[in-house]
Design a protein around this motif. Structure first.
Motif, PDB file in Angstrom:
ATOM      1  N   VAL A 107       0.858  -1.172   0.000  1.00 11.24           N
ATOM      2  CA  VAL A 107       0.000   0.000   0.000  1.00 11.24           C
ATOM      3  C   VAL A 107       0.900   1.229   0.000  1.00 11.24           C
ATOM      4  N   LEU A 149       0.830  -5.421   3.538  1.00 13.23           N
ATOM      5  CA  LEU A 149      -0.284  -6.164   4.124  1.00 13.23           C
ATOM      6  C   LEU A 149      -0.192  -7.639   3.744  1.00 13.23           C
ATOM      7  N   VAL A 176      -4.305   3.465   5.824  1.00 14.67           N
ATOM      8  CA  VAL A 176      -3.873   2.060   5.935  1.00 14.67           C
ATOM      9  C   VAL A 176      -5.040   1.182   6.354  1.00 14.67           C
ATOM     10  N   ARG A 177      -5.789   1.649   7.319  1.00 13.86           N
ATOM     11  CA  ARG A 177      -6.952   0.863   7.761  1.00 13.86           C
ATOM     12  C   ARG A 177      -7.990   0.759   6.644  1.00 13.86           C
ATOM     13  N   GLY A 198      -5.430  -2.743   6.278  1.00 12.70           N
ATOM     14  CA  GLY A 198      -4.286  -2.992   7.150  1.00 12.70           C
ATOM     15  C   GLY A 198      -4.434  -2.305   8.488  1.00 12.70           C
ATOM     16  N   ASP A 199      -3.331  -2.189   9.198  1.00  9.37           N
ATOM     17  CA  ASP A 199      -3.314  -1.503  10.481  1.00  9.37           C
ATOM     18  C   ASP A 199      -1.923  -0.910  10.699  1.00  9.37           C
ATOM     19  N   ASP A 244       1.404  -2.604   9.989  1.00  6.49           N
ATOM     20  CA  ASP A 244       1.761  -2.880   8.597  1.00  6.49           C
ATOM     21  C   ASP A 244       2.568  -1.751   7.956  1.00  6.49           C
ATOM     22  N   LEU A 245       2.711  -0.630   8.664  1.00  9.58           N
ATOM     23  CA  LEU A 245       3.489   0.489   8.118  1.00  9.58           C
ATOM     24  C   LEU A 245       4.965   0.117   8.061  1.00  9.58           C
ATOM     25  N   LEU A 251       0.782   5.197   0.213  1.00  8.35           N
ATOM     26  CA  LEU A 251      -0.100   6.297   0.565  1.00  8.35           C
ATOM     27  C   LEU A 251       0.476   7.610   0.064  1.00  8.35           C
ATOM     28  N   THR A 255       4.484   3.838   3.243  1.00 11.86           N
ATOM     29  CA  THR A 255       4.401   2.544   2.564  1.00 11.86           C
ATOM     30  C   THR A 255       4.022   1.513   3.618  1.00 11.86           C
ATOM     31  N   ALA A 256       3.064   0.666   3.281  1.00  5.72           N
ATOM     32  CA  ALA A 256       2.645  -0.398   4.185  1.00  5.72           C
ATOM     33  C   ALA A 256       2.669  -1.713   3.414  1.00  5.72           C
TER      34      ALA A 256
END
Length: 135
Positions: A29, A134, A63-64, A68-69, A72-73, A31, A131-132
């Motif tokens: 992910v 997941l 993220v959520r 994700g949460d 996950d970042l 962002l 950036t995450a």
């Protein structure tokens, strides 16, 4: 948690953030830069610490929203208007509040801070990309 933070021997052993993140998920992910704004595009605070805190919360919402949460970042990049090292304490204070209230990892994911001349409007003093990873 899909991200593992490392402090390999031979690297600076700072305690505020991890120098290395290893993602083991199947989705990445990315962002867009998030400013410290409210949903109606107004600055959430007049100061750097307040805007960092609000921008991090916006990152967490993103993220959520992607499923994700905070765990996950994998990376945070801060763009700070007129950056100077004296502003580091304000950034750390905001990160600490979000760690306590939202569960942002402690130490934080890898962080880069880039000083910029200006952002979208003169009222914005920080923007954060993330950036995450997941599972």
């Amino acid at each position: 948690m899909s991200v593992e933070f490392l402090h390999p021997d031979g690297m600076l052993q700072q305690t505020d953030y991890s120098p290395v993140a290893v993602g083991t998920g199947s989705r990445v992910v990315l962002l867009a830069g998030q400013a410290g704004v409210t949903p109606d595009f107004k600055p959430a605070a007049p100061d750097l610490a307040g805007q960092v805190e609000a921008a991090l919360r916006n990152i967490i919402v993103g993220v959520r929203g992607a499923g994700g949460d905070v765990g996950d970042l994998a990376r945070l990049t801060f763009y700070v208007v007129d950056w100077s090292v004296e502003k580091w304490d304000d950034v750390l204070a905001a990160i600490a509040r979000v760690q306590q209230e939202e569960g942002l990892p402690d130490p934080a994911p890898p962080i880069s801070i880039i000083g910029v001349q200006a952002l979208f409007t003169p009222d914005f003093v920080v923007e954060i990309e993330a950036t995450a990873v997941l599972t």
